[in-house]
Motif scaffolding. Structure first.
Motif, PDB file in Angstrom:
ATOM      1  N   SER A  15      -3.282 -37.117 -65.639  1.00 31.19           N
ATOM      2  CA  SER A  15      -3.828 -38.540 -65.589  1.00 31.19           C
ATOM      3  C   SER A  15      -2.680 -39.203 -64.584  1.00 31.19           C
ATOM      4  O   SER A  15      -1.597 -39.750 -65.041  1.00 31.19           O
ATOM      5  CB  SER A  15      -3.594 -39.219 -66.852  1.00 31.19           C
ATOM      6  OG  SER A  15      -3.938 -40.601 -66.947  1.00 31.19           O
ATOM      7  N   CYS A  16      -2.813 -39.208 -63.274  1.00 35.48           N
ATOM      8  CA  CYS A  16      -1.703 -39.255 -62.320  1.00 35.48           C
ATOM      9  C   CYS A  16      -0.942 -40.398 -62.616  1.00 35.48           C
ATOM     10  O   CYS A  16      -1.332 -41.587 -62.409  1.00 35.48           O
ATOM     11  CB  CYS A  16      -2.481 -39.208 -60.933  1.00 35.48           C
ATOM     12  SG  CYS A  16      -0.980 -38.684 -59.887  1.00 35.48           S
ATOM     13  N   ARG A  17       0.314 -40.113 -62.777  1.00 35.86           N
ATOM     14  CA  ARG A  17       1.284 -41.021 -62.943  1.00 35.86           C
ATOM     15  C   ARG A  17       2.514 -40.395 -61.977  1.00 35.86           C
ATOM     16  O   ARG A  17       3.722 -40.670 -62.482  1.00 35.86           O
ATOM     17  CB  ARG A  17       1.633 -41.305 -64.297  1.00 35.86           C
ATOM     18  CG  ARG A  17       1.971 -40.045 -65.101  1.00 35.86           C
ATOM     19  CD  ARG A  17       2.002 -40.337 -66.639  1.00 35.86           C
ATOM     20  NE  ARG A  17       2.481 -39.246 -67.446  1.00 35.86           N
ATOM     21  CZ  ARG A  17       1.946 -38.067 -67.563  1.00 35.86           C
ATOM     22  NH1 ARG A  17       0.766 -37.867 -67.049  1.00 35.86           N
ATOM     23  NH2 ARG A  17       2.318 -37.217 -68.333  1.00 35.86           N
ATOM     24  N   LEU A  18       2.145 -39.833 -60.867  1.00 33.19           N
ATOM     25  CA  LEU A  18       3.447 -39.189 -60.145  1.00 33.19           C
ATOM     26  C   LEU A  18       3.967 -40.301 -59.405  1.00 33.19           C
ATOM     27  O   LEU A  18       5.279 -40.177 -59.330  1.00 33.19           O
ATOM     28  CB  LEU A  18       2.564 -38.187 -59.243  1.00 33.19           C
ATOM     29  CG  LEU A  18       3.321 -37.655 -58.276  1.00 33.19           C
ATOM     30  CD1 LEU A  18       4.515 -36.566 -59.048  1.00 33.19           C
ATOM     31  CD2 LEU A  18       2.554 -36.506 -57.238  1.00 33.19           C
ATOM     32  N   CYS A  19       3.444 -41.280 -59.019  1.00 28.99           N
ATOM     33  CA  CYS A  19       4.248 -42.231 -58.336  1.00 28.99           C
ATOM     34  C   CYS A  19       3.896 -43.564 -59.030  1.00 28.99           C
ATOM     35  O   CYS A  19       3.308 -43.781 -60.014  1.00 28.99           O
ATOM     36  CB  CYS A  19       3.792 -42.264 -56.817  1.00 28.99           C
ATOM     37  SG  CYS A  19       2.336 -43.484 -56.462  1.00 28.99           S
ATOM     38  N   PRO A  20       4.606 -44.571 -58.681  1.00 34.02           N
ATOM     39  CA  PRO A  20       4.739 -45.959 -59.273  1.00 34.02           C
ATOM     40  C   PRO A  20       3.417 -46.575 -59.365  1.00 34.02           C
ATOM     41  O   PRO A  20       3.033 -47.354 -60.312  1.00 34.02           O
ATOM     42  CB  PRO A  20       5.652 -46.782 -58.508  1.00 34.02           C
ATOM     43  CG  PRO A  20       6.658 -45.840 -58.129  1.00 34.02           C
ATOM     44  CD  PRO A  20       5.914 -44.580 -57.595  1.00 34.02           C
ATOM     45  N   ARG A  22       0.536 -45.312 -60.630  1.00 34.40           N
ATOM     46  CA  ARG A  22       0.152 -44.738 -62.014  1.00 34.40           C
ATOM     47  C   ARG A  22      -1.249 -44.834 -62.018  1.00 34.40           C
ATOM     48  O   ARG A  22      -1.906 -45.830 -62.921  1.00 34.40           O
ATOM     49  CB  ARG A  22       0.929 -45.356 -63.069  1.00 34.40           C
ATOM     50  CG  ARG A  22       2.367 -45.327 -62.984  1.00 34.40           C
ATOM     51  CD  ARG A  22       3.120 -45.994 -64.135  1.00 34.40           C
ATOM     52  NE  ARG A  22       2.997 -45.289 -65.347  1.00 34.40           N
ATOM     53  CZ  ARG A  22       4.025 -44.107 -65.590  1.00 34.40           C
ATOM     54  NH1 ARG A  22       4.877 -43.899 -64.982  1.00 34.40           N
ATOM     55  NH2 ARG A  22       3.882 -43.529 -66.868  1.00 34.40           N
ATOM     56  N   CYS A  23      -1.961 -44.343 -61.060  1.00 31.35           N
ATOM     57  CA  CYS A  23      -3.482 -44.560 -61.066  1.00 31.35           C
ATOM     58  C   CYS A  23      -4.279 -44.168 -62.347  1.00 31.35           C
ATOM     59  O   CYS A  23      -5.262 -44.492 -62.653  1.00 31.35           O
ATOM     60  CB  CYS A  23      -4.198 -43.830 -59.890  1.00 31.35           C
ATOM     61  SG  CYS A  23      -3.535 -44.542 -58.218  1.00 31.35           S
ATOM     62  N   GLY A  24      -3.776 -43.110 -62.893  1.00 34.05           N
ATOM     63  CA  GLY A  24      -4.496 -42.333 -64.149  1.00 34.05           C
ATOM     64  C   GLY A  24      -5.688 -41.660 -63.739  1.00 34.05           C
ATOM     65  O   GLY A  24      -6.467 -41.057 -64.835  1.00 34.05           O
ATOM     66  N   PHE A  34      -5.319 -43.940 -55.474  1.00 35.49           N
ATOM     67  CA  PHE A  34      -4.889 -44.660 -53.900  1.00 35.49           C
ATOM     68  C   PHE A  34      -4.675 -43.829 -53.021  1.00 35.49           C
ATOM     69  O   PHE A  34      -5.018 -44.027 -51.673  1.00 35.49           O
ATOM     70  CB  PHE A  34      -3.908 -45.534 -54.392  1.00 35.49           C
ATOM     71  CG  PHE A  34      -3.497 -46.666 -53.457  1.00 35.49           C
ATOM     72  CD1 PHE A  34      -4.110 -47.739 -53.429  1.00 35.49           C
ATOM     73  CD2 PHE A  34      -2.685 -46.334 -52.504  1.00 35.49           C
ATOM     74  CE1 PHE A  34      -3.663 -48.740 -52.616  1.00 35.49           C
ATOM     75  CE2 PHE A  34      -2.158 -47.393 -51.572  1.00 35.49           C
ATOM     76  CZ  PHE A  34      -2.924 -48.557 -51.513  1.00 35.49           C
ATOM     77  N   CYS A  35      -3.822 -42.697 -53.207  1.00 40.64           N
ATOM     78  CA  CYS A  35      -3.306 -41.798 -52.188  1.00 40.64           C
ATOM     79  C   CYS A  35      -4.411 -41.134 -51.403  1.00 40.64           C
ATOM     80  O   CYS A  35      -4.274 -40.708 -50.161  1.00 40.64           O
ATOM     81  CB  CYS A  35      -2.223 -41.088 -52.563  1.00 40.64           C
ATOM     82  SG  CYS A  35      -2.710 -40.090 -54.000  1.00 40.64           S
ATOM     83  N   GLY A  36      -5.703 -40.807 -52.110  1.00 36.08           N
ATOM     84  CA  GLY A  36      -6.691 -40.245 -51.515  1.00 36.08           C
ATOM     85  C   GLY A  36      -6.603 -38.771 -51.606  1.00 36.08           C
ATOM     86  O   GLY A  36      -7.370 -38.147 -50.806  1.00 36.08           O
TER      87      GLY A  36
HETATM   88  S1  SF4 Z   1      -1.087 -43.103 -55.547  1.00 30.86           S
HETATM   89 FE1  SF4 Z   1      -1.793 -40.860 -55.633  1.00 30.86          FE
HETATM   90  S2  SF4 Z   1       0.084 -40.059 -56.446  1.00 30.86           S
HETATM   91 FE2  SF4 Z   1       0.227 -42.329 -56.861  1.00 30.86          FE
HETATM   92  S3  SF4 Z   1      -0.486 -42.269 -58.922  1.00 30.86           S
HETATM   93 FE3  SF4 Z   1      -2.180 -42.903 -57.682  1.00 30.86          FE
HETATM   94  S4  SF4 Z   1      -3.107 -40.894 -57.389  1.00 30.86           S
HETATM   95 FE4  SF4 Z   1      -1.026 -40.458 -58.216  1.00 30.86          FE
END
Ligand code: SF4
Length: 314
Positions: A15-20, A22-24, A34-36
């Motif tokens: 539930s992607c929270r790798l970067c600030p 936090r798209c989920g 967001f990063c695609g």
């Molecule tokens: S931009 Fe990418 S890496 Fe960052 S939270 Fe969203 S999906 Fe995850």
């Protein structure tokens, strides 16, 4: 040692929270945020690069692995196609990413330079053990936009040798308007503090090559839009007055810059001189540059201002 880190990092993709941001989204299941980019990293290009800071280039070049996708959306991005339009390049497996690192080492590169890595930290951590087993011994450079989470950076502790964040906007309203991330300043300040705590000030070898530490990039924008004065004061007072800074003067209108009238022109020489003044007034004295010509130009500019660099220029 890296196995558990990769597992913990890969768990952040669910539930992607790798970067600030936090798209989920569930990137482990192939969704994209967001990063695609989904479960596998996508590599736009790789190879020895001689246009990085001299202290990263040496004789063999910096071994860049340029990842597609990005967690920012800078209006003036010079690599817009790679970061957010077509996002070219092949998805790479763990083995393939490890082999790219080994290929760069076999070509004589001085380091492995992960370009735009914030959204693919788990994939890098997953591939590194294979690369190390295969003989990888080069310093690792984390070349990000500074929009990195504390969770991701904690997983990189002891792995990354050289952190190279590109600090962008100081003002949240400008960060919102020009890169779609109002929390960018707060997140980047926290990130650079964690980076400095992990690796310290940049240390150079007797030959001038970066060995370990923090190297900050900052692109000076027209009209002071990047908040150069505030960033330099922050670096000198909150991070370290010995911070090694590449104050970049190469702003040119790209991508969607034309939407923003104040970004439709290159940087004026006076604006760059003022940025140097801000840095020196704040107490920054270690300046880097991207190639010998830039170094000479920077030295001339410093001399013209009666300023001498008392740290290395590389
Ligand atoms: S931009 Fe990418 S890496 Fe960052 S939270 Fe969203 S999906 Fe995850």
């Amino acid at each position: 040692m890296l196995g558990p880190r990769a597992s913990a990092a890969l768990a952040l993709l669910r539930s992607c929270r790798l970067c600030p941001r936090r798209c989920g989204v569930d990137r482990s299941g192939g969704e994209t945020g967001f990063c695609g980019v989904g479960r596998l990293a996508r590599v736009a290009s790789h190879g020895p690069h001689f246009g990085e800071e001299d202290c990263l280039v040496g004789r063999g070049g910096s071994g860049t692995i340029f990842f597609s996708g990005c967690n920012l959306a800078c209006a003036f991005c010079q690599n817009e196609d790679i970061s957010r339009r077509s996002r070219p390049g092949d998805e790479v497996t763990t083995r393939e990413l490890a082999d790219l690192m080994l290929d760069l080492q076999s070509q004589g590169c001085c380091n492995i330079n992960f370009v735009t890595p914030s959204h693919v930290v788990p994939q890098i951590l997953d591939a590194l053990p294979l690369a190390v087993e295969g003989g990888l011994s080069l310093p690792l450079v984390y070349n990000s936009g500074g929009y990195d989470s504390s969770e991701a950076l904690a997983l990189l502790q002891g792995v990354v040798d050289i952190y190279m964040p590109d600090l962008k906007f100081w003002d949240p309203a400008e960060a919102d308007r020009l890169c779609g991330a109002p929390d960018y300043p707060e997140a980047a300040r926290a990130a650079v503090g964690i980076m400095r705590a992990q690796v310290g000030d940049l240390r150079l070898s007797p030959g001038g090559l970066a060995q370990r530490g923090l190297l900050v990039r900052h692109l000076v924008l027209p009209g002071g839009l990047a908040g150069t004065r505030e960033w330099m004061a922050f670096l000198a007072s909150e991070i370290s007055p010995n911070t090694y800074v590449n104050l970049m003067d190469q702003y040119r209108p790209c991508a969607d810059a034309s939407v923003h009238p104040e970004l439709e022109r290159p940087l004026e020489p006076d604006e760059y001189r003022q940025a140097l003044d801000h840095a020196r007034a704040a107490g920054i004295s270690r300046f880097g540059a991207r190639n010998a010509d830039s170094v000479r130009m920077l030295l001339r500019r410093l001399a013209a201002r009666g300023l001498e660099p008392d740290g290395g220029i590389g």
